[in-house]
Write a protein that holds these residues in place. Sequence first.
Motif, PDB file in Angstrom:
ATOM      1  N   ASP A  43       0.805  -1.223   0.000  1.00 17.97           N
ATOM      2  CA  ASP A  43       0.000   0.000   0.000  1.00 17.97           C
ATOM      3  C   ASP A  43       0.842   1.279   0.000  1.00 17.97           C
ATOM      4  O   ASP A  43       0.534   2.213  -0.736  1.00 17.97           O
ATOM      5  CB  ASP A  43      -0.971  -0.003   1.185  1.00 17.97           C
ATOM      6  N   PRO A  44       1.917   1.356   0.802  1.00 17.39           N
ATOM      7  CA  PRO A  44       2.718   2.590   0.795  1.00 17.39           C
ATOM      8  C   PRO A  44       3.387   2.890  -0.548  1.00 17.39           C
ATOM      9  O   PRO A  44       3.814   4.013  -0.791  1.00 17.39           O
ATOM     10  CB  PRO A  44       3.785   2.330   1.870  1.00 17.39           C
ATOM     11  N   TYR A  45       3.470   1.901  -1.436  1.00 16.18           N
ATOM     12  CA  TYR A  45       4.150   2.096  -2.713  1.00 16.18           C
ATOM     13  C   TYR A  45       3.173   2.303  -3.866  1.00 16.18           C
ATOM     14  O   TYR A  45       3.565   2.291  -5.028  1.00 16.18           O
ATOM     15  CB  TYR A  45       5.073   0.907  -3.006  1.00 16.18           C
ATOM     16  N   MET A  46       1.902   2.519  -3.540  1.00 19.14           N
ATOM     17  CA  MET A  46       0.911   2.775  -4.577  1.00 19.14           C
ATOM     18  C   MET A  46       1.023   4.220  -5.046  1.00 19.14           C
ATOM     19  O   MET A  46       1.178   5.128  -4.242  1.00 19.14           O
ATOM     20  CB  MET A  46      -0.505   2.532  -4.040  1.00 19.14           C
ATOM     21  N   TYR A  47       0.939   4.412  -6.359  1.00 14.92           N
ATOM     22  CA  TYR A  47       0.888   5.759  -6.896  1.00 14.92           C
ATOM     23  C   TYR A  47      -0.507   6.335  -6.608  1.00 14.92           C
ATOM     24  O   TYR A  47      -1.479   5.591  -6.511  1.00 14.92           O
ATOM     25  CB  TYR A  47       1.138   5.759  -8.404  1.00 14.92           C
ATOM     26  N   ALA A  48      -0.589   7.641  -6.500  1.00 10.34           N
ATOM     27  CA  ALA A  48      -1.884   8.277  -6.262  1.00 10.34           C
ATOM     28  C   ALA A  48      -2.849   7.898  -7.379  1.00 10.34           C
ATOM     29  O   ALA A  48      -2.487   7.885  -8.556  1.00 10.34           O
ATOM     30  CB  ALA A  48      -1.705   9.788  -6.198  1.00 10.34           C
ATOM     31  N   PHE A  49      -4.063   7.579  -7.000  1.00  7.13           N
ATOM     32  CA  PHE A  49      -5.081   7.155  -7.972  1.00  7.13           C
ATOM     33  C   PHE A  49      -6.369   7.890  -7.634  1.00  7.13           C
ATOM     34  O   PHE A  49      -6.937   7.698  -6.567  1.00  7.13           O
ATOM     35  CB  PHE A  49      -5.279   5.634  -7.888  1.00  7.13           C
ATOM     36  N   ASP A  50      -6.820   8.758  -8.549  1.00  2.89           N
ATOM     37  CA  ASP A  50      -7.990   9.571  -8.247  1.00  2.89           C
ATOM     38  C   ASP A  50      -9.274   9.022  -8.858  1.00  2.89           C
ATOM     39  O   ASP A  50     -10.267   9.717  -8.962  1.00  2.89           O
ATOM     40  CB  ASP A  50      -7.766  11.026  -8.669  1.00  2.89           C
ATOM     41  N   GLY A  51      -9.252   7.764  -9.244  1.00  2.60           N
ATOM     42  CA  GLY A  51     -10.453   7.128  -9.784  1.00  2.60           C
ATOM     43  C   GLY A  51     -10.956   6.065  -8.826  1.00  2.60           C
ATOM     44  O   GLY A  51     -10.457   5.923  -7.714  1.00  2.60           O
ATOM     45  N   SER A  52     -11.929   5.322  -9.265  1.00  6.50           N
ATOM     46  CA  SER A  52     -12.454   4.215  -8.473  1.00  6.50           C
ATOM     47  C   SER A  52     -11.754   2.933  -8.907  1.00  6.50           C
ATOM     48  O   SER A  52     -11.696   2.629 -10.104  1.00  6.50           O
ATOM     49  CB  SER A  52     -13.958   4.080  -8.698  1.00  6.50           C
ATOM     50  N   TYR A  53     -11.253   2.197  -7.951  1.00  5.28           N
ATOM     51  CA  TYR A  53     -10.602   0.928  -8.281  1.00  5.28           C
ATOM     52  C   TYR A  53     -11.590  -0.031  -8.955  1.00  5.28           C
ATOM     53  O   TYR A  53     -11.184  -0.933  -9.673  1.00  5.28           O
ATOM     54  CB  TYR A  53     -10.012   0.281  -7.031  1.00  5.28           C
ATOM     55  N   GLN A  54     -12.861   0.190  -8.753  1.00  2.00           N
ATOM     56  CA  GLN A  54     -13.883  -0.678  -9.361  1.00  2.00           C
ATOM     57  C   GLN A  54     -13.815  -0.635 -10.886  1.00  2.00           C
ATOM     58  O   GLN A  54     -14.172  -1.595 -11.556  1.00  2.00           O
ATOM     59  CB  GLN A  54     -15.286  -0.260  -8.901  1.00  2.00           C
ATOM     60  N   HIS A  55     -13.343   0.487 -11.452  1.00  5.37           N
ATOM     61  CA  HIS A  55     -13.298   0.639 -12.905  1.00  5.37           C
ATOM     62  C   HIS A  55     -12.003   0.118 -13.529  1.00  5.37           C
ATOM     63  O   HIS A  55     -11.869   0.091 -14.753  1.00  5.37           O
ATOM     64  CB  HIS A  55     -13.495   2.112 -13.279  1.00  5.37           C
ATOM     65  N   VAL A  56     -11.051  -0.272 -12.718  1.00  4.73           N
ATOM     66  CA  VAL A  56      -9.762  -0.740 -13.238  1.00  4.73           C
ATOM     67  C   VAL A  56      -9.946  -2.069 -13.979  1.00  4.73           C
ATOM     68  O   VAL A  56     -10.519  -3.009 -13.443  1.00  4.73           O
ATOM     69  CB  VAL A  56      -8.736  -0.903 -12.099  1.00  4.73           C
ATOM     70  N   THR A  57      -9.461  -2.101 -15.226  1.00  2.00           N
ATOM     71  CA  THR A  57      -9.528  -3.333 -16.021  1.00  2.00           C
ATOM     72  C   THR A  57      -8.147  -3.839 -16.410  1.00  2.00           C
ATOM     73  O   THR A  57      -8.007  -4.989 -16.806  1.00  2.00           O
ATOM     74  CB  THR A  57     -10.360  -3.127 -17.309  1.00  2.00           C
ATOM     75  N   GLN A  58      -7.128  -2.962 -16.316  1.00  2.00           N
ATOM     76  CA  GLN A  58      -5.768  -3.373 -16.658  1.00  2.00           C
ATOM     77  C   GLN A  58      -4.803  -2.867 -15.597  1.00  2.00           C
ATOM     78  O   GLN A  58      -4.877  -1.713 -15.177  1.00  2.00           O
ATOM     79  CB  GLN A  58      -5.353  -2.822 -18.025  1.00  2.00           C
ATOM     80  N   VAL A  59      -3.897  -3.761 -15.194  1.00  9.37           N
ATOM     81  CA  VAL A  59      -2.880  -3.418 -14.200  1.00  9.37           C
ATOM     82  C   VAL A  59      -1.516  -3.581 -14.863  1.00  9.37           C
ATOM     83  O   VAL A  59      -1.228  -4.623 -15.452  1.00  9.37           O
ATOM     84  CB  VAL A  59      -2.985  -4.330 -12.957  1.00  9.37           C
ATOM     85  N   TYR A  60      -0.694  -2.542 -14.770  1.00  7.12           N
ATOM     86  CA  TYR A  60       0.625  -2.528 -15.404  1.00  7.12           C
ATOM     87  C   TYR A  60       1.703  -2.624 -14.326  1.00  7.12           C
ATOM     88  O   TYR A  60       1.711  -1.836 -13.388  1.00  7.12           O
ATOM     89  CB  TYR A  60       0.819  -1.224 -16.183  1.00  7.12           C
ATOM     90  N   LEU A  61       2.610  -3.579 -14.514  1.00  6.78           N
ATOM     91  CA  LEU A  61       3.697  -3.752 -13.558  1.00  6.78           C
ATOM     92  C   LEU A  61       5.029  -3.886 -14.298  1.00  6.78           C
ATOM     93  O   LEU A  61       5.300  -4.927 -14.895  1.00  6.78           O
ATOM     94  CB  LEU A  61       3.466  -4.992 -12.684  1.00  6.78           C
ATOM     95  N   PRO A  62       5.855  -2.839 -14.274  1.00  7.81           N
ATOM     96  CA  PRO A  62       7.201  -2.949 -14.852  1.00  7.81           C
ATOM     97  C   PRO A  62       8.086  -3.755 -13.897  1.00  7.81           C
ATOM     98  O   PRO A  62       8.024  -3.574 -12.684  1.00  7.81           O
ATOM     99  CB  PRO A  62       7.673  -1.504 -14.963  1.00  7.81           C
ATOM    100  N   VAL A  63       8.884  -4.656 -14.468  1.00  5.99           N
ATOM    101  CA  VAL A  63       9.734  -5.533 -13.663  1.00  5.99           C
ATOM    102  C   VAL A  63      11.171  -5.463 -14.167  1.00  5.99           C
ATOM    103  O   VAL A  63      11.419  -5.643 -15.360  1.00  5.99           O
ATOM    104  CB  VAL A  63       9.228  -6.996 -13.715  1.00  5.99           C
ATOM    105  N   LEU A  64      12.088  -5.205 -13.246  1.00  7.03           N
ATOM    106  CA  LEU A  64      13.519  -5.236 -13.557  1.00  7.03           C
ATOM    107  C   LEU A  64      14.090  -6.514 -12.967  1.00  7.03           C
ATOM    108  O   LEU A  64      14.054  -6.725 -11.760  1.00  7.03           O
ATOM    109  CB  LEU A  64      14.238  -4.022 -12.965  1.00  7.03           C
ATOM    110  N   PHE A  65      14.591  -7.387 -13.837  1.00 12.48           N
ATOM    111  CA  PHE A  65      15.164  -8.655 -13.392  1.00 12.48           C
ATOM    112  C   PHE A  65      16.415  -8.929 -14.220  1.00 12.48           C
ATOM    113  O   PHE A  65      16.366  -8.937 -15.440  1.00 12.48           O
ATOM    114  CB  PHE A  65      14.130  -9.781 -13.563  1.00 12.48           C
ATOM    115  N   LYS A  66      17.522  -9.125 -13.535  1.00 13.55           N
ATOM    116  CA  LYS A  66      18.819  -9.367 -14.195  1.00 13.55           C
ATOM    117  C   LYS A  66      19.131  -8.284 -15.223  1.00 13.55           C
ATOM    118  O   LYS A  66      19.462  -8.563 -16.376  1.00 13.55           O
ATOM    119  CB  LYS A  66      18.849 -10.756 -14.833  1.00 13.55           C
TER     120      LYS A  66
END
Length: 188
Positions: free
Chosen positions: A40-63
């Motif tokens: 939770d502390p690492y969430m970016y500010a979101f001024d909408g309703s989470y109910q409307h979220v249909t896509q979640v983007y997660l950038p990953v740095l590995f090796k």
Amino acid sequence: MLQFDDESRTKLFLSPYIADMVIRSNAKYLTHDAIVARFDPYMYAFDGSYQHVTQVYLPVLFKNHWTLYVYDLHNKRIQLLDSRPGQKRSCMTGIQQKLAKVVLMFVADKKEMVAVDLNMYSFVMPDVPCQPNDNDCGVFIMKFMDNWSNGGLSKSIDVAKMKKYRLKLQGRLLLSSHNAHRHRFMAV
């Protein structure tokens, strides 16, 4: 910045730090309550309703390589966008499954819905433009986040314009009204 630019408020952009914590811990001891408390502390500010979220983007740095996971909640699909040539897979590795489980659990909590069953999701690696070198993966991921919609790119990415893309991204980031340090660059 992308979170604020998404006028539809259907996209949720997660911090890469979330993936880093899951990978480093190998997802051990991450119960529902621990996941919510830790991320939770690492969430970016979101001024909408989470109910409307249909896509979640997660950038990953590995090796030393950036990839982008797009969790398509509506179509129950996990898409791995990887600009490195020749990296196609048809199933998720163990750590990718753990990461998906954690992300889906976290998002289910935010959307106030029942826990999501990972087995209901398909895993795909869509065809995306490939990077011509070893150091453009971050720029590709930024372009993917900016232009990915409904399982495809809304705009083409011209590999020959990587330098131009880097400069435009730098300007957008530095001059964004959401940049807390913008005043330092505007005063010059």
